[in-house]
Design an enzyme around this catalytic site. Structure first.
Site, short mmCIF file in Angstrom:
data_model
loop_
_atom_site.label_atom_id
_atom_site.label_comp_id
_atom_site.label_asym_id
_atom_site.label_seq_id
_atom_site.Cartn_x
_atom_site.Cartn_y
_atom_site.Cartn_z
N ASP A 335 0.86 -1.18 0.00
CA ASP A 335 0.00 0.00 0.00
C ASP A 335 0.89 1.22 0.00
O ASP A 335 2.07 1.13 0.34
CB ASP A 335 -0.79 0.07 1.32
CG ASP A 335 -1.90 -0.93 1.36
OD1 ASP A 335 -2.24 -1.46 0.30
OD2 ASP A 335 -2.42 -1.16 2.47
N ASP A 638 -4.95 -3.61 4.89
CA ASP A 638 -5.46 -3.16 6.19
C ASP A 638 -6.97 -3.33 6.34
O ASP A 638 -7.46 -3.58 7.41
CB ASP A 638 -5.06 -1.68 6.44
CG ASP A 638 -5.32 -0.79 5.23
OD1 ASP A 638 -6.06 -1.22 4.32
OD2 ASP A 638 -4.80 0.33 5.21
N ASP A 642 -9.45 -6.59 2.25
CA ASP A 642 -8.12 -7.04 1.84
C ASP A 642 -7.87 -8.49 2.26
O ASP A 642 -6.90 -9.10 1.81
CB ASP A 642 -7.03 -6.16 2.48
CG ASP A 642 -6.96 -4.79 1.84
OD1 ASP A 642 -7.35 -4.68 0.66
OD2 ASP A 642 -6.53 -3.84 2.51
P1 ATP Z 1 -3.46 2.89 0.09
O1 ATP Z 1 -4.23 1.77 -0.52
O2 ATP Z 1 -2.13 3.06 -0.50
O3 ATP Z 1 -3.43 2.90 1.57
P2 ATP Z 1 -5.38 4.96 0.01
O4 ATP Z 1 -5.43 5.14 1.47
O5 ATP Z 1 -5.35 6.19 -0.81
O6 ATP Z 1 -4.18 4.18 -0.47
P3 ATP Z 1 -8.09 4.17 0.00
O7 ATP Z 1 -8.21 4.31 1.45
O8 ATP Z 1 -8.75 3.04 -0.70
O9 ATP Z 1 -6.62 4.08 -0.45
O10 ATP Z 1 -8.58 5.54 -0.62
C1 ATP Z 1 -8.82 5.68 -1.97
C2 ATP Z 1 -9.33 7.06 -2.26
O11 ATP Z 1 -10.57 7.25 -1.60
C3 ATP Z 1 -8.43 8.16 -1.74
O12 ATP Z 1 -7.47 8.53 -2.70
C4 ATP Z 1 -9.40 9.27 -1.48
O13 ATP Z 1 -9.65 9.99 -2.69
C5 ATP Z 1 -10.66 8.56 -1.09
N1 ATP Z 1 -10.79 8.49 0.36
C6 ATP Z 1 -9.98 7.87 1.22
N2 ATP Z 1 -10.42 8.00 2.49
C7 ATP Z 1 -11.55 8.70 2.43
C8 ATP Z 1 -12.49 9.18 3.40
N3 ATP Z 1 -12.35 8.92 4.69
N4 ATP Z 1 -13.53 9.90 2.96
C9 ATP Z 1 -13.68 10.15 1.66
N5 ATP Z 1 -12.85 9.76 0.73
C10 ATP Z 1 -11.78 9.03 1.07
#
Ligand code: ATP
Length: 909
Positions: A335, A638, A642
Site C-alpha cells: 500500500d 489493512d 483485503d
Molecule cells: P493505500 O491503498 O495506498 O493505503 P489509500 O489510502 O489512498 O491508499 P483508499 O483508502 O482506498 O486508499 O482511498 C482511496 C481514495 O478514496 C483516496 O485517494 C481518497 O480519494 C478517497 N478516500 C480515502 N479515504 C476517504 C475518506 N475517509 N472519505 C472520503 N474519501 C476518502
C-alpha cells in the site's frame, strides 16, 4: 444497578429495548467515567477468556523422553547394567538426562518467545468514555462501556446495539454460520436463537460492513463465547514445513542407523570376533555418534530466535511457516498511504474554482496562513470558503484534541487534516458540529471511494455532505459553488485535480446538497447524485525516509517493489518517483485491470510498478497473476476487504496500527509500526534464519558423519577403537549443545541482501551441502586416524592416544564451526575470528570441559582418559587449524567454479 451475584441472564439483553438495556446496565450513551470503570473492572475482572491450563513440568519433562533415540539409549543403559558395565550405564543415563533437561529449557524458551509475541497482538477497541472516543486494549472493557464498531473490527465483548448503520456481522466464531447477518438496534423476541438476535453483537464475531455502537452487556467468561467454554488459544508450537521435513529426515536417518547398527553388531561379533557385550557398547556409541539427535531442537531454536528478532523489529509473525517463506519473497506489493508514506497529512492546497490557494501551517495545528500567490486571503475570500470548511468538519469522523498546545488526533489522519484546515479557515470543528448534528451517514468504502453524511442545519433543514476521490465526486455533482456564474465543467475540474496530484498531493473533492425533506434511504439519495461541488483540497503525505532506503535495499536483493494504492494515478506515480522505485514508473489503474484478460494481466503484473485506484479485488487478481508467474509474493493490506488477498499471498502483511482485526486475522505477519521498511527488515531476518538453518545442518551432519565413520572403519577393519563408546557419548553431549546451538544466534551475514531470493520450495539439502557433509566427514576421519596412529607410533598408552583423539575431535568441531559461520564468504577474517558472544561462550565452555575431561581425576576414571603433554596440545590445535585452511580453500574454490556460482550466491552451502 447490576448485582454481581445475580447478573442478568445473557439471553435477556436482545429482548430489552436499547434504552432499558442501558438503564439496566447503569450506563449512558456518552460512556462511563473513569471511576465507574475502575470500580467495575474490580467487580467483573478483565474482559478476557481464561487461559488454557499450561502443561505441567512433569508432563513436559516426560515428553522429552518420547523420542526413538532416547529409547535406544535407555535400552542400552539397561543392557549395560545387566552385563555389569555400571559405569557405562551411568554415563548413558547422564547423557539422557542432560538431553532431556536441555530439551526442556529450549522448548520453554521457544514457548515463552511465542507467548510474548502473541501478547503484542492483543486486540484494540474503540470506546466512548466520558463522551470521548478512546482506543484501548479489549481486556480493559467493562459492562456498561459504549463500544464503537466499524467494518473489520472483531467484536470485543457481548454488546447490546444502540445504533447500527448498515452493520453486518459474521458470526462463524460463535454459530458456525459464515454468511454475515444484518444487525439493528431494535429488540427481538426473547426466544430468538443466538443467530437471530439482530440487536446483539457477540464477542469474537467479525464486523464485515457498516458501523454501529453498542453497550457492553457481558465480558470475559460471562460472554456467549466464554459460556461455550472457549479458552484462550494454547501456545502454538514452532512447527513449520521445513522443521517437519527435518523431523522426518532425522527419523529416517535414525531408523537407517539402527538397522546399520544391528548389522555392525553382527559383523563385529561374527566376523571380527569381538566379545558381544563389547560389540554392543560399540554399536551404541556408533548410533549416538551418527544420529543427529540435537538437530530438530537446534533448528526449532533457530526459528524461535528469528521470530523474536523480527518481533523486536516490529514484525510480528502470526503464522510460523512465514519465517521461512519471507526468505524467498521476490515481490513486495505494498500500500502507499502510511506504509510507504508517513500518513502525516496536511492540506497544502485548495482549489475552489477561483485558482489555487496555498495553505501553510504545521502538522495538525488548526492555525496557519492562506495565500493566493504572495497575498493573504481577505475576509471575502475566506467567506467564500465557509461551505467547504463546513463540509470538511461534518463529513468527517476524526477528532482533534488541543491539549496545552499539543495536538492529538483520533481517527483517519486525512480527516484530521481536514479539521485542521477548517480551523485555519476560521471554522473550528467543535462549533460547526454542535450547530449541525449528524442524522445519517454512508461510511467510506474503498470500493466507491466516497463518504457522505446527512446533517440538520441550524435553520432546521437537512444538508447532505459528500467527500471523496475527485473523479467519483465529480460524477455525482451537477453544479458548482464557485465561480457561481460559470458553467460546471467536470473535465476542467478533473484537470485541476490532476495538476494537484502531479505534485504528489492526495486530492479530495467536497460537495454538498440541500435536502429540504429527506425521505427514503440516505444511501440511495446519495448515489442519485445532484450535488454542488464545493472545491478540491490537496494534501501532502511525505514519503518515509526509511522507505526510500528499503526500496533501494530491495533492488539489490533482487526483490521487486510494487505500489498498489487506492489513490490517484498521478499522486501514486509522483510518490513512486520520490521513493526511487522507478524514474518513469509504469502506472496502471484499476479500471484498466478490469478490462484485461488473464494474459494481459500477467504481462502488466510483471512490468508495471504502480497500480492506482485499485480495489481489494484487484489486489487479489494481482497476487494470483504474480504467483502464476512463479513469484513469491508479500502483500500488505489493512481493510476488511483485503483479507482474501492477504490470505492468498505467500506472506500476507497486515498493518498493526491502522489495520482492521479482519486483516490481521488473515495475515501471516503484522507490522506493529505499519512501515514498509519493516517488511524489508523481516525479509532480511527471514534470509538470516534460513542461512542459520543451513549452517546448523552443515555443522551437525558432518560432525556426526565423521564420528560415526571412525567407529565404522575401526570395526570393519578390526582395528583398535580410537575412541570408546562413552567417549563418543561425551563428545556428542558437550559439543552438540554448546557449539551447535551457537549457530542459532548467528547475526545476519554481510551481503545477505545483495543476493537474489532463494527459489521457493528449494530443498535444504542441496548438492553442495551433501558434498560438504561427505568431504568434511572424510577430513575428520583422516585427522583422527592420523593422530591415533601418531600416538601409537610414539608408544603412548592407549588411554592417552584416545584422549588425544577425543580432544582432536572437539578441536576439529570448533574450527569447523568458525568456517561454517560464513556460508557466503571467507571465515578467516578479523570479524570471523572475533566471533559472536554466543560462539565465544560456547567455545570457552567446551574448552573448559575438555580440560576437565583430560586432567580431572574423576573424569579420568569415568572416561578412561589421561593428561596430555603441551606438545600434544599444540599438535591437536594444529590439526584444527589445518582443517580450517582446507575447508576454506574448498569454499573458495567452489565459489569460483562457474557451475556452482549460482548455488553459492543464491542458496545454502
Ligand atoms: P493505500 O491503498 O495506498 O493505503 P489509500 O489510502 O489512498 O491508499 P483508499 O483508502 O482506498 O486508499 O482511498 C482511496 C481514495 O478514496 C483516496 O485517494 C481518497 O480519494 C478517497 N478516500 C480515502 N479515504 C476517504 C475518506 N475517509 N472519505 C472520503 N474519501 C476518502
Amino acid at each position: 444497578m447490576i448485582d454481581p451475584a445475580h447478573p442478568p441472564p445473557a439471553t435477556d439483553w436482545h429482548a430489552l429495548d436499547a434504552e432499558r438495556a442501558l438503564a439496566a446496565l447503569d450506563a449512558r450513551a456518552t460512556g462511563l467515567d473513569e471511576s465507574e470503570v475502575a470500580e467495575r473492572l474490580e467487580r467483573f475482572g478483565p474482559n478476557a477468556l481464561p487461559a488454557a491450563p499450561p502443561r505441567s513440568l512433569l508432563r513436559r519433562l516426560g515428553d522429552q523422553f518420547h523420542n526413538l533415540l532416547i529409547y535406544v539409549l535407555l535400552g542400552a543403559a539397561v543392557l549395560a547394567t545387566a552385563i555389569g558395565h555400571i559405569l557405562d550405564a551411568l554415563v548413558v543415563l547422564g547423557v539422557v538426562l542432560v538431553n532431556a533437561a536441555i530439551g526442556l529449557v529450549q522448548e520453554g524458551r521457544a514457548e515463552r518467545a511465542l507467548d510474548a509475541i502473541r501478547k503484542l497482538m492483543d486486540p484494540q477497541t474503540s470506546v466512548l468514555r466520558n463522551g470521548r472516543r478512546v482506543r484501548l486494549r479489549a481486556d480493559r472493557l467493562v459492562p456498561g462501556d459504549i463500544v464503537l464498531l466499524e467494518a473489520g473490527d472483531r467484536v470485543p465483548a457481548d454488546l447490546r446495539l444502540i445504533q447500527a448503520l448498515g452493520l453486518r456481522v459474521e458470526e462463524a466464531a460463535l454459530t458456525g454460520e459464515s454468511i454475515p447477518v444484518d444487525k439493528q438496534a431494535g429488540a427481538v423476541a426473547a426466544d430468538a436463537a443466538l443467530g437471530e438476535r439482530g440487536s446483539m453483537a457477540y464477542s469474537g464475531t467479525l464486523v464485515v460492513a457498516g458501523h454501529g455502537r453498542g453497550v457492553v452487556a457481558a465480558t470475559g467468561s460471562a460472554s456467549e463465547l466464554g459460556r461455550i467454554g472457549n479458552l484462550l488459544g494454547s501456545v502454538q508450537m514452532l512447527r513449520t514445513p521445513l522443521l517437519r521435513k527435518m523431523d522426518a529426515f532425522s527419523r529416517r536417518i535414525t531408523g537407517a542407523i539402527l538397522v546399520a547398527g544391528i548389522g555392525l553388531l553382527a559383523y563385529a561379533v561374527l566376523v571380527t570376533g569381538r566379545r558381544w557385550d563389547e560389540a554392543f557398547m560399540i554399536v551404541v556409541g556408533f548410533a549416538v555418534a551418527a544420529i543427529p539427535e540435537g538437530l530438530p531442537a537446534v533448528m526449532t531454536i533457530t526459528l524461535a530466535v528469528g521470530v523474536q528478532r523480527m518481533a523486536a523489529r516490529h514484525a510480528v509473525i502470526r503464522n510460523l511457516p512465514a519465517v521461512e517463506t519471507l526468505g524467498s519473497v521476490s515481490v513486495i506489493c505494498s500500500d502507499k498511504t502510511g506504509t510507504l508514506t508517513r500518513n502525516e497529512m496536511m492540506v497544502v492546497a485548495i482549489d475552489a474554482g477561483d485558482g489555487s490557494i496555498d495553505v501553510q501551517g504545521e502538522g495538525y495545528r488548526p492555525s496557519g496562513r492562506l495565500l493566493t500567490g504572495a497575498t493573504e486571503l481577505d475576509s471575502a475570500a475566506l467567506q467564500a470558503l465557509a461551505a467547504l470548511a463546513r463540509a470538511a468538519c461534518l463529513c468527517n469522523d476524526a477528532e482533534l484534541d488541543l491539549d496545552e498546545g499539543h495536538v492529538q488526533i483520533h481517527g483517519d489522519p486525512m480527516e484530521a487534516a481536514l479539521l485542521a484546515l477548517a480551523g485555519k479557515l476560521g471554522h473550528p470543528h467543535e462549533r460547526v458540529r454542535a450547530a449541525n448534528p449528524r442524522i445519517d451517514a454512508v461510511p467510506f468504502d474503498a470500493r466507491h471511494r466516497y463518504m457522505a453524511t446527512l446533517n440538520r442545519t441550524p435553520d432546521g433543514s437537512c444538508l447532505a455532505m459528500l467527500k471523496g476521490a475527485p473523479e467519483q465526486v465529480l460524477q455525482m455533482c451537477r453544479r458548482q459553488h464557485a465561480p457561481a456564474a460559470a458553467r460546471f465543467d467536470p473535465a476542467d475540474w478533473q484537470r485541476r485535480a490532476e495538476t494537484l496530484a502531479a505534485r504528489g498531493l492526495r486530492v479530495l473533492a467536497l460537495a454538498e446538497r440541500h435536502l429540504p425533506d429527506p425521505s427514503g434511504s440516505f444511501g440511495a439519495t446519495v448515489s442519485a447524485g445532484g450535488f454542488t461541488l464545493l472545491g478540491l483540497v490537496g494534501l501532502i503525505d511525505p514519503p518515509r525516509g526509511e522507505a526510500r532506503e528499503a526500496v533501494a535495499e530491495c533492488r539489490s536483493a533482487g526483490i521487486e517493489v510494487k505500489m498498489i494504492t487506492g489513490d490517484h494515478a498521478g499522486t501514486a506515480a509522483a510518490i513512486a518517483r520520490e521513493l526511487g522505485m522507478h524514474r518513469e514508473p509504469t502506472v496502471v489503474v484499476g479500471a484498466e485491470l478490469d478490462a484485461m484478460d488473464a494474459e494481459a494481466l500477467l504481462l502488466v503484473a510483471r512490468t508495471a510498478s504502480v497500480f492506482a485506484r485499485t480495489s481489494p479485488e484487484h489486489k487479489l487478481r494481482l497476487v494470483q497473476a504474480l504467483q502464476e508467474d512463479g513469484r513469491v509474493v508479500a502483500m500488505t493490506g489493512d481493510g476488511v476487504n483485503d483479507a482474501p488477498a492477504l490470505k492468498r499471498a505467500d506472506v500476507g502483511v497486515a498493518m498493526g496500527q491502522g489495520g482492521t482485526e479482519a486483516a490481521k486475522a488473515a495475515a501471516e505477519m503484522v507490522l506493529t509500526d505499519d512501515n514498509f521498511a519493516t517488511i524489508v527488515a523481516a525479509v532480511r531476518e527471514g534470509r538470516t534464519v534460513y542461512d542459520n538453518l543451513t549452517k546448523v545442518i552443515a555443522w551437525t551432519l558432518p560432525t556426526n558423519g565423521g564420528e560415526a565413520l571412525v567407529i565404522l572403519i575401526a570395526v570393519v577393519l578390526g582395528l583398535t577403537l580410537p575412541v570408546t563408546p562413552v567417549q563418543i557419548l561425551w563428545v556428542n553431549m558437550v559439543t552438540a549443545v554448546a557449539l551447535g546451538l551457537t549457530l542459532a544466534f548467528e547475526p545476519t551475514e554481510p551481503g545477505v541482501m545483495r543476493r537474489p531470493p532463494r527459489p521457493a520450495g528449494e530443498s535444504l539439502l542441496q548438492a553442495r551441502l551433501l558434498w560438504r557433509i561427505g568431504f568434511v566427514s572424510v577430513l575428520f576421519v583422516t585427522a583422527i586416524f592420523s593422530m591415533f596412529h601418531w600416538a601409537q607410533v610414539r608408544q603412548l598408552p592407549i588411554e592417552a592416544a584416545r584422549t588425544m583423539v577425543v580432544n582432536t575431535l572437539v578441536v576439529l568441531e570448533i574450527f569447523y564451526l568458525f568456517s561454517v559461520r560464513y556460508v557466503h564468504g571467507a571465515s578467516i577474517t578479523w570479524r570471523g575470528v572475533l566471533g559472536t558472544p554466543a560462539v565465544l561462550l560456547g567455545v570457552a565452555t567446551v574448552t573448559a570441559l575438555q580440560f576437565a575431561f583430560t586432567y580431572v581425576p574423576i573424569m579420568q576414571t569415568l572416561f578412561g582418559t589421561r593428561g596430555l603433554s603441551f606438545t600434544d596440545g599444540i599438535a591437536i590445535v594444529g590439526c584444527g587449524v589445518a582443517m580450517l585452511l582446507v575447508v576454506e580453500a574448498e569454499k573458495w574454490l567452489l565459489d569460483r567454479l562457474p557451475r556452482s556460482r549460482t548455488t553459492a550466491a543464491g542458496q545454502g552451502p
